[in-house]
Enzyme design. Structure first.
Site, PDB file in Angstrom:
ATOM      1  N   TYR A  11     -21.819   4.327  -2.969  1.00  0.00           N
ATOM      2  CA  TYR A  11     -22.913   4.630  -3.900  1.00  0.00           C
ATOM      3  C   TYR A  11     -23.336   3.379  -4.666  1.00  0.00           C
ATOM      4  CZ  TYR A  11     -25.308   6.191  -8.098  1.00  0.00           C
ATOM      5  OH  TYR A  11     -26.213   6.320  -9.122  1.00  0.00           O
ATOM      6  N   LYS A  18       0.858  -1.183   0.000  1.00  0.00           N
ATOM      7  CA  LYS A  18       0.000   0.000   0.000  1.00  0.00           C
ATOM      8  C   LYS A  18       0.888   1.225   0.000  1.00  0.00           C
ATOM      9  CE  LYS A  18      -4.550   0.770   0.314  1.00  0.00           C
ATOM     10  NZ  LYS A  18      -5.643  -0.059  -0.265  1.00  0.00           N
ATOM     11  N   GLY A  57     -20.777   6.119   4.616  1.00  0.00           N
ATOM     12  CA  GLY A  57     -19.864   6.470   3.539  1.00  0.00           C
ATOM     13  C   GLY A  57     -20.474   6.199   2.176  1.00  0.00           C
ATOM     14  N   LEU A  58     -20.626   7.257   1.384  1.00  0.00           N
ATOM     15  CA  LEU A  58     -21.292   7.137   0.089  1.00  0.00           C
ATOM     16  C   LEU A  58     -20.392   7.613  -1.048  1.00  0.00           C
ATOM     17  CD1 LEU A  58     -24.780   8.489   1.229  1.00  0.00           C
ATOM     18  CD2 LEU A  58     -24.133   6.094   0.852  1.00  0.00           C
ATOM     19  N   GLY A  59     -19.101   7.295  -0.925  1.00  0.00           N
ATOM     20  CA  GLY A  59     -18.189   7.549  -2.039  1.00  0.00           C
ATOM     21  C   GLY A  59     -18.518   6.615  -3.182  1.00  0.00           C
ATOM     22  N   HIS A  60     -17.570   6.379  -4.050  1.00  0.00           N
ATOM     23  CA  HIS A  60     -17.836   5.544  -5.219  1.00  0.00           C
ATOM     24  C   HIS A  60     -18.368   4.169  -4.834  1.00  0.00           C
ATOM     25  CE1 HIS A  60     -14.912   8.013  -7.933  1.00  0.00           C
ATOM     26  NE2 HIS A  60     -15.988   8.687  -7.561  1.00  0.00           N
ATOM     27  N   VAL A  61     -17.690   3.497  -3.909  1.00  0.00           N
ATOM     28  CA  VAL A  61     -18.108   2.144  -3.521  1.00  0.00           C
ATOM     29  C   VAL A  61     -19.437   2.192  -2.784  1.00  0.00           C
ATOM     30  CG1 VAL A  61     -17.533   0.092  -2.179  1.00  0.00           C
ATOM     31  CG2 VAL A  61     -15.741   1.299  -3.443  1.00  0.00           C
TER      32      VAL A  61
END
Length: 358
Positions: free
Chosen positions: A183, A80, A177-181
């Protein structure tokens, strides 16, 4: 912080501190284990409170990638990278080209990709300096939808384990959490008939999910105590801790965030409370499966099929946990460690002394 003691305890092979004065780039690349193959893991861009916090994040995330790649059945090790700074900056080209040069200096031991705070376009800048990058626009692109598919399948597996049916119609899922994933996961759950309670630090993201999927918004601090069947953490890690676990009223925790347990003992606490935990790196392996497709030449359909296999993988972890009487997070670790040990122990059959020209 005693760096060598820490990396020895966590089993890391290499940690690289990187700085480029011209671009202002400050990065850390952590390579945990390369037994199964080159270390693959995303690049996180975050405004850390301290350098030590950034190091700890890189170490924890890279170790998680080793286990994630192993359990997913991929021929990849774990690594990472983190970039310290404001991920909202518009000055990105030179920053990520600098990152690409440091990645390239490792000669393929580490392959970078998109993560929190970074985009496909950022990876295109990295690609200007190295071939050791995945998730670029001309290839697999944004892995978020495949990650979400895997988490959705993990939720279905958890539902089957807990209630005897993978059907989610009428079940309430609290998504943090509604980021890309987040959402895409909300979309998958909506199609499956689940009711959604959602929260995010970005009001615009909340409004979008409320309007498109009929979700109900919840204040940031209230998501833990929300009346729901399933809690799906899809933001940052360490959110299952002494403060939050006592608030949970759910029966299942399964989400996309990495390192959800602040400490291992919090997995034990979930177990003692009867909350079924789908280990994060098993549930969210769809993203690394997607970027792995660039290295193998898999089609998009094959990547989705591989992500669907997370359903069976999660069930196998639950089965092992039940049969051995250990918490699910320990069972997942055991599956990963067994695969790594098996590959490490294979007999080497190639010549030790390569043929040389006279």
């Amino acid at each position: 912080m005693h760096y060598f003691d820490t990396i020895a305890e966590m089993g890391h092979e290499q940690v690289v501190f990187c700085h480029d004065k011209a671009s202002g780039y400050r990065g850390i690349i952590a390579i945990h284990d390369t037994t199964l193959g080159p270390a693959l893991g995303g690049c996180r861009f975050w405004n850390y409170a301290s350098d030590e916090e950034a190091v700890i994040d890189a170490l924890r995330l890279s170790r998680g990638m080793t286990y994630k790649n192993a359990v997913a059945g991929l021929n990849l090790g774990g690594g990472k990278s983190v970039i310290i700074g404001n991920n909202k900056t518009a000055q990105r080209e030179m920053l990520f080209r600098a990152h690409g040069r440091f990645v390239d200096s490792l000669g393929g031991r580490y392959v970078t990709a998109e993560d929190v705070g970074t985009t496909v376009e950022d990876m295109d800048f990295v690609h200007m300096e190295t071939t050791h990058v995945t998730g670029i626009g001309s290839k697999s692109g944004d892995p978020s939808s495949v990650t979400a598919r895997g988490v959705f399948r993990a939720i279905q597996a958890s539902a089957f384990q807990k209630w005897g049916s993978k059907e989610l119609t009428g079940r309430t899922v609290a998504i943090q959490g509604l980021g890309h994933v987040g959402y895409y996961l909300a979309r998958e759950l909506h199609v499956a008939g689940a009711r959604l309670l959602v929260t995010d630090i970005d009001a615009g993201r909340i409004d979008r999910v409320v309007q498109e999927f009929g979700a109900t918004s919840v204040a940031l601090a209230d998501i833990y105590a929300a009346k729901a069947d399933i809690f799906a953490p899809c933001a940052l890690g360490g959110i299952l801790n002494d403060d939050t676990i006592p608030q949970l009223s759910v029966e299942i925790v399964s989400g996309a965030a990495n390192n959800q347990l602040l400490e291992d003992r919090h997995g034990d606490e979930l177990e003692s409370r009867g909350i079924l935990y789908a280990p994060d790196y098993v549930a969210n392996a769809g993203g690394v499966i997607n970027v792995y497709s660039e290295l193998t030449g898999w089609s998009a359909d094959r990547s989705l099929r591989k992500a669907d296999e997370i359903y069976e993988t999660v069930l196998s972890v639950f089965t092992l946990a039940k049969s051995t009487g250990i918490p699910t997070y320990k069972a997942a670790d055991r599956v990963a460690e067994q695969r790594i040990a098996a590959v490490r122990g294979m007999m080497r059959t190639w010549p030790q002394y390569p043929n040389k020209e006279a």
